[in-house]
Design a protein around this motif. Structure first.
Motif, mmCIF file in Angstrom:
data_model
loop_
_atom_site.group_PDB
_atom_site.id
_atom_site.type_symbol
_atom_site.label_atom_id
_atom_site.label_comp_id
_atom_site.label_asym_id
_atom_site.label_seq_id
_atom_site.Cartn_x
_atom_site.Cartn_y
_atom_site.Cartn_z
ATOM 1 N N ASP A 110 -2.540 -1.645 1.570
ATOM 2 C CA ASP A 110 -1.645 -2.798 1.455
ATOM 3 C C ASP A 110 -1.528 -3.603 2.743
ATOM 4 O O ASP A 110 -0.631 -4.417 2.892
ATOM 5 N N SER B 139 -0.672 -2.578 5.642
ATOM 6 C CA SER B 139 0.270 -2.015 6.613
ATOM 7 C C SER B 139 -0.353 -0.918 7.465
ATOM 8 O O SER B 139 0.185 -0.564 8.510
ATOM 9 N N PRO C 232 11.649 -1.056 8.437
ATOM 10 C CA PRO C 232 10.471 -1.917 8.303
ATOM 11 C C PRO C 232 9.502 -1.914 9.482
ATOM 12 O O PRO C 232 8.319 -2.168 9.298
ATOM 13 N N ASN D 26 0.670 -2.871 10.228
ATOM 14 C CA ASN D 26 0.708 -4.249 9.708
ATOM 15 C C ASN D 26 -0.419 -5.132 10.245
ATOM 16 O O ASN D 26 -0.286 -6.359 10.251
ATOM 17 N N GLY E 228 -1.639 -3.954 -1.773
ATOM 18 C CA GLY E 228 -0.744 -5.051 -1.421
ATOM 19 C C GLY E 228 -0.738 -6.146 -2.462
ATOM 20 O O GLY E 228 0.299 -6.763 -2.742
ATOM 21 N N SER F 89 1.175 -4.795 -5.583
ATOM 22 C CA SER F 89 2.598 -4.544 -5.374
ATOM 23 C C SER F 89 3.431 -5.665 -6.010
ATOM 24 O O SER F 89 3.089 -6.842 -5.908
ATOM 25 N N THR G 84 6.584 -6.202 -5.150
ATOM 26 C CA THR G 84 7.642 -6.591 -4.216
ATOM 27 C C THR G 84 7.140 -7.064 -2.858
ATOM 28 O O THR G 84 7.886 -7.737 -2.135
ATOM 29 N N LYS G 85 5.917 -6.753 -2.489
ATOM 30 C CA LYS G 85 5.433 -7.070 -1.142
ATOM 31 C C LYS G 85 5.089 -8.549 -1.026
ATOM 32 O O LYS G 85 4.400 -9.113 -1.885
ATOM 33 N N ASP H 68 6.802 -14.696 -1.025
ATOM 34 C CA ASP H 68 7.612 -13.548 -1.419
ATOM 35 C C ASP H 68 7.815 -13.578 -2.930
ATOM 36 O O ASP H 68 8.365 -14.550 -3.463
#
Length: 394
Positions: free
Chosen positions: A135, A137, A172, A214, A222, A225, A227-228, A234
């Motif tokens: 994703d 990250s 985060p 990140n 990612g 997802s 929510t990402k 967003d």
């Protein structure tokens, strides 16, 4: 002919680089192969990309009476997303002793260089394979809450290896421990052992490759997802930028044709796009194969380009990958996935030489690099079927 840094450079560029490119681009996994075939170079300032997304229809279409008012004029809806490539590097070293020995025996440097290049190629393959399913990250696994120890439980041990260096982050973005080397991986106990002082973890902390938090290229996790934020958009703000995630509240369930079909139908309904591929872990594949056996059904493997194989579901490949997250099936199409790059795989040589001295060592090093990232054109075309049971041992 005696070997020098110049002849080694020439061998790397002419003899080895094309092979490394071919093996990394086509041999990492099926997703990398497919996306490399249609990769696009970014223009403009050399690192940023911009994609315009069509998300709204014209509301000025409708029925009415003979002399009634016409529908109010509308227009199509568009919103742009943007982002940058990620910067991926790989380094190899050649000792001065090898170079000196090769002045007497050319085959000695060939053996040493071949070994280093093969190792670098394998590492790049594994890296690209992992991040293509990540994703962005750098997440390798998540930790539960546990008391201070150097042997730590993780939710998934498959992405760790001995000698790997990791950081531990509290989301985060707070580093809890950095620069810890993996000294042992226990697949049965699902634990890793790290160097240094004991560490206590809290639920939800994650392990990442050191220094890469990140900063890795975007991958399918990612994109899929719900929510990402992706490409500066967003999904909580732009609901049309949400993927479809069909979970079961954390309760495991058996994989079945009916469940898989429900995901495909949902994606057809919400996006109007037909699914072209499915992906899962080894454990989900084993569970699905067991369900077919119980119904006395057998499916022959699909032969894909590049020598890859997959199980067939309704004419689509169910692709299995060792780095695929467990207990889920992903679905999507190829048109809405892309790979943008500023530089394809090559060796750094802008200063006139591929090699530089390694500080405090009698050795020289060369650095391979590629600057790229996966991109998405229509996030609603992708989905996940979650909370699937896997057999014991996976």
């Amino acid at each position: 002919m005696p070997a020098t840094l110049s002849t080694i450079e020439e061998a790397l560029k002419i003899d080895y680089l094309p092979e490394v490119q071919e093996q990394v681009n086509n041999g990492s996994n099926y997703f990398i192969k497919k996306l490399k075939d249609k990769a696009e170079k970014i223009d403009g300032d050399g690192k940023n990309f911009y994609i315009a997304h069509h998300f709204g229809r014209n509301s000025g279409v409708g029925a009415g009476t003979e002399m009634g008012d016409l529908p109010s004029a509308g227009q199509q809806g568009y919103k742009g997303s943007s982002g940058n490539v990620a910067y991926v590097h790989g380094r190899l070293q050649v000792s001065n002793a090898t170079i000196q020995a090769s002045k007497r025996d050319e085959t000695s440097y060939i053996r040493a260089l071949t070994s280093e290049v093969k190792g670098l190629t394998t590492d790049l393959q594994n890296y690209m394979r992992r991040v293509s399913l990540g994703d962005g990250s750098g997440k390798l696994a998540a930790f539960p809450a546990q008391s201070a120890s150097t042997t730590l439980n993780v939710d998934d041990v498959r992405l760790f290896f001995v000698g790997q260096v990791i950081d531990i982050y509290t989301l985060p973005n707070t580093a809890a421990a950095t620069g810890r080397t993996i000294t042992s991986v226990d697949y049965d106990a699902k634990t890793i052992t790290i160097s240094g002082a004991a560490v206590a973890t809290t639920a939800g902390q994650i392990a990442v490759s050191t220094g890469a938090f990140n900063l890795e290229p975007m991958g399918l996790a990612g994109i899929i997802s719900k929510t990402k934020a992706l490409q500066t958009l967003d999904p909580a703000t732009y609901t049309w930028w949400q993927s479809t995630v069909m979970a079961n509240g954390g309760t495991g369930r058996a994989v079945s044709d009916t469940l898989i079909r429900s995901l495909l139908d949902r994606l057809d309904i919400v996006s109007g796009k037909k699914v072209e591929w499915l992906a899962c872990s080894h454990g989900v594949r084993a569970a699905y194969e067991a369900s077919l056996t119980s119904m006395k059904r057998f499916v022959n493997p699909m032969e894909l380009e590049g020598g890859y194989k997959a199980i067939e579901f309704d004419g689509m490949p169910l692709i299995v990958d060792r780095y695929m997250p467990a207990k889920r099936i992903w679905a999507g199409n190829w048109d809405d996935l892309g790979l943008y790059y500023t530089s394809q795989l090559a060796f750094m040589d802008e200063d006139g030489s591929m090699f530089s001295r390694v500080p405090n060592k009698a050795a020289y090093e060369a650095t391979a690099f590629c600057y790229e990232t996966m991109v998405c054109h229509n996030r609603r075309s992708f989905g996940e079927l979650g909370d699937l049971n896997e057999p014991t041992g996976y």
